[in-house]
Design a protein around this motif. Structure first.
Motif: not given
Length: 253
Positions: A227-253
């Motif tokens: 779902a995220f791959a499709a949802a983030a498709e048209k997001l501004p690059a900065k927002q997309k990177e912010q979300l990716k970073l949040l998701r990465k941190k969540s996976r580590k936890k």
């Protein structure tokens, strides 16, 4: 119209399509039927070829629209040819805008039971999106019911029908009504439902960019990768990177 006549018209459509030579370039590495994900027979004709066949018409194409709908409905429910069924969905592009909304909506609900692939599903979605736009008080309660259905194609329809392609909608549904259909499906196990969730969030972001980004941020740890791959498709690059970073941190936890 008697059954024998309907069978003749069904055969006419199927035979017409089978007589057309596909313009698709053959590729041993590409299985069109598998790509579509259907058990129906796929002729291999391109979409322009299928559109041209429909526009050229059949022996019944001059009949009154209600009679044509009876034929195309029979075709959709009785053909085992993917592309013949598409002809029925092409017809509905015109008919849904001329038929009485409640009548055609109630007719098309049953069509979902024949869906086994994303291509037929998404074309049907366009019809439901139009009907939701003109009669939201009629359609939205059904979307709420479909949202809980055991049929994954109904669940997919529930999140795609409010907006479909946002830029083609003259009237946009409220953000909270869209999200109310998205939330229950965030953990849905079906791949195509997840694709639908992502597509819905992508289109919602076009209409409500700030609210959608807040939602994606709040539920970043719940949204599936599909779902995220499709949802983030048209997001501004900065927002997309912010979300990716949040998701990465969540996976580590």
């Amino acid at each position: 119209m008697n059954n024998k006549t309907l069978i003749q018209f069904k055969n006419e459509v199927e035979q017409t399509l089978s007589s057309i030579k596909s313009t698709r370039k053959p590729s041993p590495d590409f299985d069109l039927q598998k790509y579509i994900g259907t058990h129906f027979y796929v002729t291999g004709l391109s979409m322009p070829q299928l559109r041209k066949a429909f526009q050229h018409g059949y022996s019944f194409s001059n009949k009154p629209l209600p009679e044509q709908f009876e034929i195309y409905k029979y075709l959709f429910f009785n053909s085992e040819v993917f592309d013949a069924m598409l002809q029925s969905l092409f017809f509905c592009e015109k008919y849904v805008k001329q038929a009485e909304p409640e009548y055609i909506f109630n007719e098309l609900i049953d069509w979902i039971s024949r869906i086994d692939n994303w291509a037929h599903s998404d074309m049907l979605t366009q019809h439901f999106a139009y009907l939701h736009e003109v009669r939201p008080e009629l359609v939205y309660p059904h979307l709420q019911e479909w949202n809980k259905s055991k049929n994954p194609w109904m669940r997919r329809q529930s999140v795609l029908s409010p907006l479909c392609y946002a830029r083609s909608r003259k009237v946009k549904p409220p953000f909270n009504k869209i999200i109310a259909l998205v939330k229950p499906l965030l953990n849905d196990p079906d791949y195509y439902v997840q694709k639908g969730v992502g597509w819905c969030l992508r289109e919602t972001g076009i209409v409500y960019p700030e609210k959608t980004f807040v939602f994606l941020t709040e539920y970043h740890h719940v949204i599936t990768s599909t779902a995220f791959a499709a949802a983030a498709e048209k997001l501004p690059a900065k927002q997309k990177e912010q979300l990716k970073l949040l998701r990465k941190k969540s996976r580590k936890k």
